[in-house]
Design an enzyme around this catalytic site. Structure first.
Site, PDB file in Angstrom:
ATOM      1  N   GLY A  12      -4.038  -4.645  69.126  1.00 35.62           N
ATOM      2  CA  GLY A  12      -2.707  -4.366  69.391  1.00 35.62           C
ATOM      3  C   GLY A  12      -2.592  -3.054  70.024  1.00 35.62           C
ATOM      4  N   SER A  14      -1.738  -2.065  73.107  1.00 38.35           N
ATOM      5  CA  SER A  14      -0.796  -1.460  73.915  1.00 38.35           C
ATOM      6  C   SER A  14       0.661  -1.042  73.206  1.00 38.35           C
ATOM      7  CB  SER A  14      -0.185  -2.269  75.152  1.00 38.35           C
ATOM      8  OG  SER A  14      -0.478  -3.651  74.532  1.00 38.35           O
ATOM      9  N   ASP A  16       3.219   0.633  70.097  1.00 34.23           N
ATOM     10  CA  ASP A  16       3.870   2.085  69.882  1.00 34.23           C
ATOM     11  C   ASP A  16       2.650   2.908  68.994  1.00 34.23           C
ATOM     12  OD1 ASP A  16       5.675   2.909  71.362  1.00 34.23           O
ATOM     13  OD2 ASP A  16       6.955   3.062  69.474  1.00 34.23           O
ATOM     14  N   LEU A  17       2.263   2.211  67.833  1.00 26.83           N
ATOM     15  CA  LEU A  17       1.626   2.726  66.743  1.00 26.83           C
ATOM     16  C   LEU A  17       0.118   3.156  67.232  1.00 26.83           C
ATOM     17  CD1 LEU A  17       1.336   3.492  63.720  1.00 26.83           C
ATOM     18  CD2 LEU A  17      -0.043   1.715  63.477  1.00 26.83           C
ATOM     19  N   GLU A 217      15.445  11.052  57.161  1.00 27.54           N
ATOM     20  CA  GLU A 217      15.183  11.197  58.472  1.00 27.54           C
ATOM     21  C   GLU A 217      16.365  11.351  59.355  1.00 27.54           C
ATOM     22  OE1 GLU A 217      11.266   8.605  59.486  1.00 27.54           O
ATOM     23  OE2 GLU A 217      13.220   7.570  59.555  1.00 27.54           O
ATOM     24  N   HIS A 241       5.746   3.959  50.241  1.00 28.68           N
ATOM     25  CA  HIS A 241       5.634   5.527  50.295  1.00 28.68           C
ATOM     26  C   HIS A 241       5.967   6.314  49.173  1.00 28.68           C
ATOM     27  CE1 HIS A 241       4.562   4.704  54.750  1.00 28.68           C
ATOM     28  NE2 HIS A 241       5.754   4.691  55.079  1.00 28.68           N
ATOM     29  N   ARG A 347      10.439  16.604  43.858  1.00 33.19           N
ATOM     30  CA  ARG A 347      11.101  17.828  42.923  1.00 33.19           C
ATOM     31  C   ARG A 347      10.975  17.433  41.647  1.00 33.19           C
ATOM     32  NH1 ARG A 347      14.412  20.269  47.193  1.00 33.19           N
ATOM     33  NH2 ARG A 347      14.922  21.972  45.593  1.00 33.19           N
ATOM     34  N   TYR A 388       6.583  25.175  45.901  1.00 32.41           N
ATOM     35  CA  TYR A 388       7.531  26.566  45.418  1.00 32.41           C
ATOM     36  C   TYR A 388       8.033  26.141  44.058  1.00 32.41           C
ATOM     37  CZ  TYR A 388      11.460  24.358  47.818  1.00 32.41           C
ATOM     38  OH  TYR A 388      12.458  23.584  48.380  1.00 32.41           O
ATOM     39  N   LEU A 389       8.108  27.093  43.314  1.00 30.72           N
ATOM     40  CA  LEU A 389       8.350  26.999  41.974  1.00 30.72           C
ATOM     41  C   LEU A 389       9.723  28.005  41.719  1.00 30.72           C
ATOM     42  CD1 LEU A 389       7.780  25.988  39.060  1.00 30.72           C
ATOM     43  CD2 LEU A 389       6.465  27.864  38.751  1.00 30.72           C
TER      44      LEU A 389
HETATM   45  C1  BG6 Z   1       6.972   4.429  58.496  1.00 31.39           C
HETATM   46  C2  BG6 Z   1       8.501   3.706  58.414  1.00 31.39           C
HETATM   47  O1  BG6 Z   1       6.272   3.769  57.604  1.00 31.39           O
HETATM   48  O2  BG6 Z   1       7.069   5.671  58.143  1.00 31.39           O
HETATM   49  C3  BG6 Z   1       9.279   4.288  59.357  1.00 31.39           C
HETATM   50  O3  BG6 Z   1       8.034   2.312  58.870  1.00 31.39           O
HETATM   51  C4  BG6 Z   1       9.390   5.830  59.160  1.00 31.39           C
HETATM   52  O4  BG6 Z   1      10.666   3.865  59.408  1.00 31.39           O
HETATM   53  C5  BG6 Z   1       7.951   6.593  59.059  1.00 31.39           C
HETATM   54  O5  BG6 Z   1      10.027   6.441  60.249  1.00 31.39           O
HETATM   55  C6  BG6 Z   1       7.987   7.839  58.564  1.00 31.39           C
HETATM   56  O6  BG6 Z   1       6.660   8.536  58.575  1.00 31.39           O
HETATM   57  P1  BG6 Z   1       6.478   9.862  59.110  1.00 31.39           P
HETATM   58  O7  BG6 Z   1       5.039  10.251  58.918  1.00 31.39           O
HETATM   59  O8  BG6 Z   1       7.159  10.356  60.327  1.00 31.39           O
HETATM   60  O9  BG6 Z   1       7.262  10.567  58.018  1.00 31.39           O
END
Ligand code: BG6
Length: 493
Positions: A12, A14, A16-17, A217, A241, A347, A388-389
């Site tokens: 893959g 070409s 974006d990732l 974001e 995540h 937090r 930070y605390l």
């Molecule tokens: C990806 C999500 O796993 O993580 C995206 O699919 C998100 O939607 C991205 O924008 C955020 O990653 P980072 O490292 O830019 O915080």
């Protein structure tokens, strides 16, 4: 003894990732001499391209932290010379046979090891693994596959994907990536917890009132609506995540730092978690908004998003771990796109000090003062990494006034060095066979088990998300959810 060589095939190439993350990370590793002496990078994709065209593509997008360094262009040249291209279909063995020939030629006389990075849509994972494992596995060294999420859409489809992959690969060959595990502050979480006496004894329901995992974001789906609409924010950010961070935060002390010991503890804590309930979730979706003469689109304005979509671009959730350490402690998650800021943080809000010596109405030194703030420990994952605390402190002077102040560790002040991108750490680990930061299949099952019932309910009932303006702080429902558990979000104070 034969020398080793590693061939890294980006399937893959070409996409974006690959352009934004994988090639730049490989280059940064090369620049800093982390890659093995003998290595080859091969881009694999369907379109026809020459080696030179691939090199041009890579060099145009080699925007990484190394950019400004001395001798960057020499190093770029050396790196590009090691990059090759192979075109081929994803679902046929022919292309991978060609690839095998190419790799064999480059590996001549050395012990060959092969790493495949699947930077492709999930519906072709299995095809690629089938073809590549049958025809292009290393003839005498190791063969590993890095797989990117989404790993299915729910418990069942994820299990099915795992079973299909395991028809061709051993679990040890599968490196499921969650790039948040490669972030510096997330790696540091275990160091903070397990190597500081001041924190270690506090890490339980006895002292911690709640834990908040926040991701925001300041941009919308921007062109990724087609992918995103199929998944939504809970699958895109929370189930992986944020949950991975939670597992590292809450797991028991592992027997050692070995990958299996850590992953055993993570899976245990994930399996102790309650399945998330609908009443403990708030979902939102951003709507269009005009600010300062500029207009920002609604999620549903994205042409790749189906009309009337109820896919959440924001969610807040309250999760619980039913074990002795965390009984009753809310773990609150909040994740959203198109909010007012870009930030990811953990937090930890501690309990009140018993005894209340300095509380309201207590006359000290001639002055009364407000209730003391509780201590809060913040790990800012990004941007501007920091720990930070918050402590209570006396404002200097003859009176007695308390103030909430921060003990700060700002990475940019303390460490005058760049922080590597998460993909650098993870690629290096995969090359070295270090599995600590990759997700094992039983962890993945446990993670899906927590979220699958609520996802199903949300989707079957087409639960309408609360609309929030692009660039705002998100739906107010998130505050009601937190207040149900007597919690205030720490990021709004
Ligand atoms: C990806 C999500 O796993 O993580 C995206 O699919 C998100 O939607 C991205 O924008 C955020 O990653 P980072 O490292 O830019 O915080």
């Amino acid at each position: 003894q034969e020398e080793n060589t590693v061939s890294i095939t980006v399937v893959g190439a070409s996409g974006d990732l690959a352009k934004k993350k994988i090639f730049p990370a490989l280059f940064a590793l090369f620049y800093e001499d982390w890659l093995p002496k003998h290595f080859t990078v091969v881009g694999y994709a369907r379109s026809k391209m020459s080696d030179q065209e691939l090199r041009n593509m890579i060099s145009m997008t080699l925007t990484c932290r190394i950019d400004q360094r001395e001798n960057c262009s020499d190093k770029t040249e050396q790196f590009l010379k090691r990059c090759f291209y192979q075109s081929g279909q994803y679902n046929s063995e022919e292309g991978f046979c060609e690839l095998d020939r190419k790799l064999t030629e480059k590996e001549a006389g050395k012990q060959p090891n092969r790493l495949f990075y699947l930077s492709i849509p999930p519906n072709i994972f299995v095809d690629v693994v089938r073809s590549a494992s049958r025809t292009a596995s290393s003839p005498g060294g190791w063969t590993r596959f890095i797989v990117e999420k989404p790993f299915g859409r729910d418990y069942e489809s994820s299990g099915e994907l795992t079973r299909s992959l395991k028809m061709y690969l051993e679990e040890e060959q599968i490196f499921r990536i969650d790039h948040y595990l490669g972030k510096e502050l997330v790696e540091n979480l275990s160091v903070l917890r397990f190597s500081n006496l001041v924190f270690q004894p506090l890490w339980s329901r006895d002292y911690i009132r709640n834990v908040q995992l926040i991701f925001s974001e300041d941009f919308g789906t921007e062109g990724r609506g087609g992918y995103f609409d199929n998944y939504g924010i809970i699958r895109d950010i929370m189930q992986n995540h944020l949950l991975q961070i939670l597992a590292l935060f809450a797991m028991e002390t592992p027997v050692s730092l070995a990958a299996e010991d850590i992953r055993n503890e993570k899976v245990k804590v994930l399996r102790s978690m309650r399945k998330l309930k609908l009443e403990d979730v708030v979902v939102g979706q951003y709507k269009g908004h005009t600010r300062g003469g500029k207009s920002f689109p609604a999620y549903v304005d994205d042409p790749t998003v189906p009309n009337g979509s109820v896919t959440p671009t924001f969610a807040a959730a309250a999760l619980f771990i039913d074990n002795a350490r965390w009984d009753g402690v809310p773990f609150l998650m909040k994740a959203g796109k198109a909010l007012h800021t870009r930030r990811a943080e953990i937090r930890v809000q501690f309990r009140r000090v018993p005894g209340n010596l300095y509380s309201r109405g207590n006359n000290v030194g001639g002055g009364t003062h407000l209730d003391m703030a509780t201590n809060e420990l913040v790990l800012r994952v990004q941007p501007d990494e920091a720990i930070y605390l918050k402590i209570n402190n006396k404002v200097p002077g003859l009176g007695m006034r308390l103030d909430s102040s921060n003990l700060n560790l700002f990475y940019s002040e303390r460490y005058h060095r760049e922080i590597p991108d998460a993909y650098e750490r993870l690629l290096l680990d995969a090359i070295e066979g270090e599995r600590r930061l990759f997700i094992r299949s039983d962890e993945l099952d446990a993670a899906w088990a927590i979220f699958t019932p609520v996802l199903r309910e949300l989707e079957e009932n087409r639960v309408a998300p609360e609309l929030y303006p692009y660039g705002s702080r998100g739906p107010v429902g998130a505050h009601y959810l937190a207040s149900k558990y007597n919690v205030r979000w720490g990021d709004i104070s």
